[in-house]
Scaffold this active site. Structure first.
Site, mmCIF file in Angstrom:
data_model
loop_
_atom_site.group_PDB
_atom_site.id
_atom_site.type_symbol
_atom_site.label_atom_id
_atom_site.label_comp_id
_atom_site.label_asym_id
_atom_site.label_seq_id
_atom_site.Cartn_x
_atom_site.Cartn_y
_atom_site.Cartn_z
ATOM 1 N N GLU A 183 0.764 -1.120 0.056
ATOM 2 C CA GLU A 183 -0.015 -0.137 0.093
ATOM 3 C C GLU A 183 1.032 1.070 -0.084
ATOM 4 O OE1 GLU A 183 -2.007 -0.634 3.728
ATOM 5 O OE2 GLU A 183 -2.906 -2.576 2.689
ATOM 6 N N SER A 188 -5.668 -4.146 1.275
ATOM 7 C CA SER A 188 -6.177 -5.449 0.930
ATOM 8 C C SER A 188 -4.995 -6.344 1.602
ATOM 9 C CB SER A 188 -6.729 -5.982 -0.187
ATOM 10 O OG SER A 188 -7.601 -5.136 -0.654
ATOM 11 N N GLU A 189 -4.662 -6.752 2.757
ATOM 12 C CA GLU A 189 -3.496 -7.359 3.254
ATOM 13 C C GLU A 189 -3.677 -8.630 3.006
ATOM 14 O OE1 GLU A 189 -4.849 -5.012 5.045
ATOM 15 O OE2 GLU A 189 -3.213 -3.484 5.327
ATOM 16 N N HIS A 209 -1.004 0.842 16.342
ATOM 17 C CA HIS A 209 -0.029 1.004 15.412
ATOM 18 C C HIS A 209 1.513 1.328 15.997
ATOM 19 C CE1 HIS A 209 -3.626 2.258 13.048
ATOM 20 N NE2 HIS A 209 -2.819 2.641 11.781
ATOM 21 N N ILE A 239 -0.313 -7.125 10.442
ATOM 22 C CA ILE A 239 -0.245 -8.610 10.350
ATOM 23 C C ILE A 239 -1.680 -9.336 10.697
ATOM 24 C CG2 ILE A 239 1.059 -10.602 11.276
ATOM 25 C CD1 ILE A 239 3.433 -8.899 10.576
ATOM 26 N N PHE A 274 1.850 -1.239 8.752
ATOM 27 C CA PHE A 274 2.295 -1.337 10.133
ATOM 28 C C PHE A 274 2.238 -2.801 10.553
ATOM 29 C CE2 PHE A 274 1.022 2.932 9.530
ATOM 30 C CZ PHE A 274 1.679 3.676 10.639
ATOM 31 N N ASP A 310 1.125 -4.285 13.185
ATOM 32 C CA ASP A 310 -0.163 -4.587 13.762
ATOM 33 C C ASP A 310 -0.895 -4.990 12.886
ATOM 34 O OD1 ASP A 310 0.090 -2.190 16.247
ATOM 35 O OD2 ASP A 310 1.175 -1.665 14.329
#
Lengths: 324, 357
Positions: A29, A59-60, A129, A87, A83, A85
């Site tokens: 991103e 869209s991880e 974050h 994950i 970040f 987080d």
């Protein structure tokens, strides 16, 4: 020899590898046109073009999935999760798919990919974050876990991670981005699974990772003024773990302190502590002490966040108290 | 179905009205599909049917442990798509992946041995029923977390795009998958990147034990969502291999020519329950019977006869497949369980599992 900061070292390391391997691509991103929200990918779009440095939607799962699918079909990939987080929203991809693909297919599938992510506190971003989540990844068989503390290590370990045929989660520390370091000329390639003794000492071993390394070093300087000679080890990679260096140091000094930014329970230091207790117990001269963020979510206010994350003062005080 | 949901404090799904299949579209006989391709699709359906029946029998004999998700009744989807792609294309399946693995030409023996947890299994006994994979056949894996592999299929399609091949990637999934985030992320991503990927929904009406229309905002869980991502809503009879083949052929052609992704929703039905432990009692009276009458294989058998294939040729195929299933069963039974050493291999590329020095 040139001076780069940690932030610039990220792009430097990636560029070194993208020049070497024309197939290597990256996605994430805001990484291309914007150069990354932390400006860690500045210049890569210009040098390598939009086919190799691609912006994605938020869209991880799609990001990690695409990186994995490409990696398993011949294209090595670097995926950025903005970040660490975040994950959590693609942990299925990381923990269940990427990590297990080789094993559950009987060795048929390789996933040569690097997941880069901005980790850690100090930016007053609050509980979602700021986390240090390297231990989330450390516990999953099939993932390698890297967290450099200096610009030169960023480059060398980035190269090693990209060249590694297995998936690597690469934690870049947000509070280290501005720190500077000397970078030798030419190609820099380091080795995963090697810790570094960053300060020699004889009275105790302080083991630290990422942002905790400079804090441990600062504490060691002050301890030296008090006549306590602390050896400081930068773990650098949690998986594979360089237990030889760790055990050798503890066997020499007889004392172990871990300095961990993750919250206390199941932090990486617990694993190192258990290895030391099992294997060099009789060399210990006193209890092992873990210095960690307490088991709380990270608060946002400056005063509270600084209280939560281990400081050089806390490391110094803890060592003095327990060795005094 | 909104009333159902509103009244659903406690709901017996078996009391709902049955959802019967659409009638056979005999017009599909006139599709310009070469007869040899049709015979091949018949052979594939026979293979999948007979293999799955044997797999079921072996569960009953307690030779297959764990769980397993059979494709009995859904064979036409796997056969129709497999016949429309090339050997170098990629396929990605869910945990209901035996059919999609076999349809790529993977040997029955290694697949059966994997179900039995033997050392000659396709994955050396490490993956089992839900993770069947054969990279050399383009079968890039069976994924047991719903939705994930749609995102991974995107990556394989991206890789083909980067390498400049005209390979395509196909992701098979169930109706239940359409309600998980990864499905929506994958569709949007594929369209934005114009990836050569084909999403094939096998809508068998039940997410697991719950009717999918009971938990889905639209009647056609995949096709009705496609337009939201700029894709055509393609709905086909998943119990007619010709219909599936034709839809897949068009999607493959579009993907190969750089036209980007497609989505196909194929209406089908599982003859059994969701998995080994499920007798499927939540299905209303009459529904299973109606779908059994629309069994894709006898219908296709009749079609081939009408198209001039000799009964004898079809019988020969059935017998040849039966023999291969027997051989695969013997192969699997004769294989030993994996040796202890296998536990600690294949975590890393060096073949081992060391995490420390």
């Amino acid at each position: 020899m040139a001076e780069l900061n940690y932030r610039e070292a990220v792009a430097h390391g990636i560029a070194q590898e993208m020049r070497r391997d024309p197939l290597l691509v990256m996605l994430g991103e805001d990484i291309a046109d914007a150069g990354g929200v932390f400006k860690t990918t500045v210049g890569l779009l210009d040098e390598f073009g939009p086919e190799r440095v691609r912006d994605t939607p938020i869209s991880e799962q799609a990001i990690i999935g695409a990186a994995a699918g490409a990696a398993m079909t011949g294209i090595p990939t670097i995926a950025e999760i903005m970040f660490s987080d975040f994950i959590a929203v693609c942990f299925d991809m990381i923990a269940n798919e990427v990590a297990k693909a080789r094993y559950m297919t009987g060795g048929q599938i390789s996933v040569p990919m690097v997941i880069r992510t901005a980790n850690g506190g100090g930016s007053r971003f609050g509980a979602q974050h700021s986390q240090s989540v390297e231990n989330w990844c450390m516990m999953i068989p099939g993932l390698k876990v890297v967290a450099p503390s200096t610009p030169v290590d960023v480059i060398g370990l980035m190269a090693a991670s990209i060249r590694d045929p297995d998936p690597v989660v690469f934690f870049e520390h947000k509070s280290l981005f501005a720190t500077k370091g000397e970078i030798p000329d030419g190609e820099i390639v380091d080795t995963l699974g090697t810790a570094a003794v960053v300060r020699q000492g004889t009275d105790c071993t302080i083991v630290a990772l990422a942002l905790m390394v400079p804090r441990a070093l600062e504490a060691a300087d002050r301890l030296a003024e008090d006549g306590i000679s602390a050896e400081v080890i930068d773990v650098r990679t949690l998986v594979p773990l360089d237990t030889e260096t760790l055990l050798g140091s503890v066997a020499k000094t007889g004392r172990l302190y871990t300095v961990e930014e993750n919250p206390r329970l199941c932090g990486w230091g617990a694993e190192i502590t258990s290895i030391v207790a099992e294997e060099v117990f009789w060399d210990l001269d006193g209890p092992i002490v873990r210095i960690t963020t307490p088991h709380v979510p990270l608060p946002s206010a400056e005063a509270l966040e600084d209280l939560a994350i281990p400081s050089a003062d806390r490391v110094y005080d803890t060592v003095v108290k327990s060795m005094g | 179905m909104s009333t159902d949901r509103a009244e659903a404090g406690r709901y017996d799904f078996a009391l709902r009205p049955p959802r019967p299949p659409a009638p056979v579209d005999h017009g599909n006989e006139d599709l310009p599909i070469p007869l040899e391709t049709r015979v091949e699709m018949y052979r594939l359906q026979q293979e999948l049917r007979q293999f799955e029946k044997r797999a079921y029998d072996l569960f009953m004999q307690n030779l297959v442990k764990g769980t397993s998700h059979l494709s009995l009744g859904q064979e036409a989807v796997a056969a129709g798509v497999a016949a429309a792609i090339r050997p170098d294309d990629y396929s990605f399946a869910t945990y209901r992946g035996h059919a999609h693995t076999l349809a790529r030409g993977v040997g029955m023996g290694p697949v059966m041995a994997e179900l039995l947890g033997r050392e000659d299994g396709l994955l050396g006994g490490k993956g089992g029923s839900m993770h069947l994979t054969s990279v050399e056949h383009g079968m890039m894996g069976s994924y047991a977390i719903v939705g994930a592999h749609l995102c991974i299929a995107n990556g394989a399609a991206w890789s083909a795009q980067i390498r400049g091949t005209d390979q395509v990637a196909v992701a098979f999934f169930g109706d239940g998958t359409t309600n998980i985030g990864a499905f929506h992320e994958a569709l949007n991503f594929a369209v934005v990147w114009k990836l050569p990927v084909i999403f094939v929904c096998e809508n068998n009406l039940y997410m697991e034990y719950t009717p999918s229309d009971f938990v889905t905002a639209v009647p056609h869980p995949a096709a009705d969502r496609a337009p939201a991502y700029g894709l055509e809503a393609v709905l086909v009879d998943g119990n007619d291999a010709d219909a599936v083949y034709e839809a897949a052929r068009k999607a493959v052609e579009l993907a190969r020519s750089g036209g980007g992704p497609s989505l196909i929703e194929a209406m089908t039905y599982r003859h059994g329950g969701h998995s080994r432990a499920d007798p499927g009692k939540y299905r209303p009276d009459g529904e299973v019977d109606a779908w059994m009458k629309r069994d894709p294989i006898p219908m296709y058998h009749q079609r081939l006869l009408r198209l001039g294939v000799a009964e004898g040729q079809l019988t020969e195929i059935q017998q040849e497949v039966a023999q291969r299933v027997d051989d695969a069963t013997e192969y699997a039974k004769a294989s030993a369980p994996p040796g202890d050493a296998a536990l600690m291999t294949d975590v890393w590329a060096d073949g081992g599992s060391a995490w420390r020095n």
